[in-house]
Design a protein around this motif. Structure first.
Motif, mmCIF file in Angstrom:
data_model
loop_
_atom_site.group_PDB
_atom_site.id
_atom_site.type_symbol
_atom_site.label_atom_id
_atom_site.label_comp_id
_atom_site.label_asym_id
_atom_site.label_seq_id
_atom_site.Cartn_x
_atom_site.Cartn_y
_atom_site.Cartn_z
ATOM 1 N N ARG A 31 0.852 -1.182 0.000
ATOM 2 C CA ARG A 31 0.000 0.000 0.000
ATOM 3 C C ARG A 31 0.893 1.239 0.000
ATOM 4 O O ARG A 31 1.114 1.847 1.029
ATOM 5 N N TYR B 165 1.972 5.201 -0.907
ATOM 6 C CA TYR B 165 1.183 6.430 -0.864
ATOM 7 C C TYR B 165 0.902 6.793 -2.306
ATOM 8 O O TYR B 165 1.714 7.400 -2.989
ATOM 9 N N TYR B 166 -0.297 6.373 -2.771
ATOM 10 C CA TYR B 166 -0.570 6.384 -4.199
ATOM 11 C C TYR B 166 -0.503 7.762 -4.813
ATOM 12 O O TYR B 166 -0.133 7.918 -5.959
ATOM 13 N N SER C 60 0.545 5.583 -8.021
ATOM 14 C CA SER C 60 -0.688 4.954 -8.498
ATOM 15 C C SER C 60 -0.560 4.498 -9.943
ATOM 16 O O SER C 60 -1.301 3.632 -10.388
ATOM 17 N N ASP D 81 -2.101 6.910 5.675
ATOM 18 C CA ASP D 81 -2.313 5.990 4.554
ATOM 19 C C ASP D 81 -1.951 4.557 4.903
ATOM 20 O O ASP D 81 -2.615 3.626 4.490
ATOM 21 N N ASN D 82 -0.843 4.359 5.611
ATOM 22 C CA ASN D 82 -0.337 3.004 5.795
ATOM 23 C C ASN D 82 0.526 2.965 7.044
ATOM 24 O O ASN D 82 1.756 3.019 6.963
#
Lengths: 260, 340
Positions: free
Chosen positions: A91, A93-94, A151, B214-215
């Protein structure tokens, strides 16, 4: 090379309710090793990784890293000692450019101490280090891949980004949780030399994998888990010849014949 | 489309915003500088001039102060929710703690407002952070519920134990030396915190905060203690609320239970929704709109809340991205009719 193991896991157990996810798993990793951990689905591989890196508390057992008892330490302290991990589900940080994803590890105390970023307060110096790390791990600087938003990157690059996040800490031991899964054949083929390069740079690796063929090419020792128990240990040939391992993967001979 | 002309088509040009705002191009020509500076100058100039413009309407000057207090809370909420991932309903608690800190410093130690306001900001922020520390492992709606409990609990404890003046509150506090001091202290505090926070979130440490949102697992695996960063963020956000509360106490010469009211928890959230979350400026604009609207609707009596609710709902349904996000997008786009 000294004979003391870099990481020593002794009798680690973890139960989720009534399910025994790990029962008394022990292993040793020496400096410069690439240790593979394999096992069928639900055999406790990721639980073992979580227990070593402090993301879950183990019920019993000890974890020693560089002769220090790190059992049930919080994850950030374990990472600070130089034991870090990648995640199976990436995951990033898109919304940020790829290289900005590395600012977080470069901001940590360990990265500052290790001198990878010399902390001179020069504007943009962390960015420069981040782009260097990404280039080293296979992001082509010329085609501006490090600057593209996370992303828009394909899975292969995201896996590398996840690995780069660990390398930014200048770790001694990296636990890779399924870096090969979800990659195309060519992406995997380019990942294998990368792992070997990391080992030559002095980073010890533990690889949790489903892709046995690629793992057999790089790992010098394997551990097989099934239902939270260690059922085999040794080189790839030794492990694959073991009866228990065959049974865990293919079922017992009687079972197999009953279907035929 | 109703206004579609024959032989014409609407053309939309997205300006190269990255090029226009980054690097040397941004200062290459006065038009480019104006493009960047005009919206900022409008906000800064507008807020600084507002007390002067409103000097003929003393009532609206007071409204401006209230707007600033809500705006301080709202940018704190926006920062905490959209950059750190903690949805805090503790706005009422921050205001109350700030107000009571300022009131105690003023009434017991006799310190003037110019000393009590910064002190109450600092002490209040520390108190709030320490009390929130046990809740920091929580996230999302769980943190929201626990943080909502704080203002409710604080008011009941003061009432039940009859401390700090009980239900009467602490009365007879010193006011600011003049209305100008009151308004410029608030406007300047708002502008400075807006500038600092907008700067903070684009610095490297801001990326760590966003990482926590976010994570958080990846941040832990990156050898960073997320509780520390959550604590720092709660301190920043609660200190902003305490600053507002301390000023509020000196404006009304009184600190009381109503300063733990849920208005201070809810209106900043509504303002963030209306103004556009994650922009930090948006919540300020949202506060200006909502407080102004609520004042205009005073004549409607009880219907006021109904109209207010309708306007809020309309915003959420029709412009859920918020004013600021919408305006930024439009500002960076050209639309024109071209002949086919």
């Amino acid at each position: 090379m000294n004979n003391k193991p870099l990481l020593k896991v002794e009798n680690v157990s973890k139960a989720f309710g009534g399910v025994l996810a790990l029962s008394g798993v022990s292993l040793e990793v020496h400096h410069g090793d690439i240790l593979g951990i394999i096992g069928p689905n639900g055999s406790g591989k990721t639980t073992l990784v979580n227990a070593i890196t402090g993301f879950i508390r183990s019920d019993r057992g000890t974890v020693l890293f560089k002769d220090r008892n790190i059992t049930n330490w919080p994850p950030h302290k374990i990472a600070d000692l130089g034991l870090t991990r990648t995640f199976q589900v990436m995951r990033p940080y898109y919304s940020l450019p790829a290289f900005k994803n590395l600012i977080v590890p470069l901001f940590s105390g360990r990265a500052r101490r290790s001198g990878g970023w010399r902390g001179g307060g020069k504007l943009g110096s962390r960015d420069t280090v981040a782009i260097d790390i990404l280039e080293e791990i296979g992001f082509e600087r010329d085609s501006y891949v490090p600057y593209k938003p996370a992303s828009s990157l394909p899975t292969g690059y995201l896996k590398r980004l996840e690995l780069a996040r660990c390398l930014a800490l200048r770790p001694e031991l990296v636990i890779c949780d399924e870096v090969f899964s979800g990659l195309s054949m060519s992406e995997m083929a380019s990942m294998v030399p990368l792992m070997e390069k990391l080992r030559m740079e002095g980073i010890t690796l533990i690889m949790v994998e489903h892709r046995l063929r690629e793992l057999f090419r790089i790992a010098n020792r394997l551990i097989v888990l099934n239902f939270g128990l260690k059922i085999g240990e040794g080189t790839s040939e030794e492990v694959m010849d073991s009866k228990e391992v065959k049974e865990a993967y293919f079922g017992s001979e009687e079972e197999v014949f009953s279907y035929v | 489309m109703a206004n579609q002309k024959k032989d014409h088509r609407k053309e939309r040009l997205d300006r190269g915003i990255k090029v226009r705002t980054d690097g040397v191009y941004a200062i290459s020509h006065w038009t480019e500088m104006t493009y960047l500076l005009a919206p900022r100058a409008l906000l800064i100039g507008g807020l600084l001039a507002a007390p002067l413009i409103l000097s003929y309407f003393p009532y609206w000057q007071r409204v401006l102060s209230i707007i600033c207090i809500y705006a301080l809370l709202a940018i704190g909420f926006d920062f905490l929710a959209n950059y750190v991932g903690l949805v805090s309903l503790g706005g009422g608690f921050y205001v109350g703690v700030g107000a009571y800190c300022a009131a105690l410093l003023n009434s017991h130690l006799g310190l003037p407002p110019i000393v009590t306001v910064p002190l109450a900001t600092l002490i209040g922020g520390i108190i709030c952070t320490i009390l929130f520390l046990p809740c920091l492992p929580l996230r999302g709606v769980y943190f929201a519920i626990v943080s909502l409990m704080f203002p409710l609990l604080a008011a009941r404890i003061i009432e039940a134990l009859n401390i700090f003046g009980g239900t009467d509150g602490i009365m007879g506090l010193d006011g600011f030396s003049s209305g100008w001091v009151e308004q410029y202290v608030l406007v300047c505090a708002l502008l400075v915190s807006l500038f600092v926070l907008r700067r903070l979130v684009i610095e490297d440490v801001g990326l760590v905060f966003r990482g926590v949102k976010d994570n958080d697992q990846a941040v832990k695996a990156s050898a960073i203690n997320i509780t520390t960063y959550k604590g720092i963020a709660v301190f920043i956000s609660s200190a902003l609320g305490c600053l507002g509360g301390a000023t509020l106490a000196h404006i009304y010469n009184w600190a009381g239970l109503s300063q733990f009211g849920l208005d201070y928890s809810i209106i900043p959230i509504a303002a963030t929704v209306v103004g556009g979350g994650g922009t930090l400026v948006g919540p300020v604009i949202g506060c200006i709109l909502l407080v102004w609207l609520s004042e205009e609707l005073r004549d409607l009596g009880t219907l006021r809340i109904a109209v207010y609710a309708l306007v809020l709902t309309a915003f959420i349904v029709f412009k859920s991205e918020g004013i600021m996000n919408f305006a930024t997008r439009k500002y960076q786009q050209f639309e024109r009719w071209v002949h086919i």
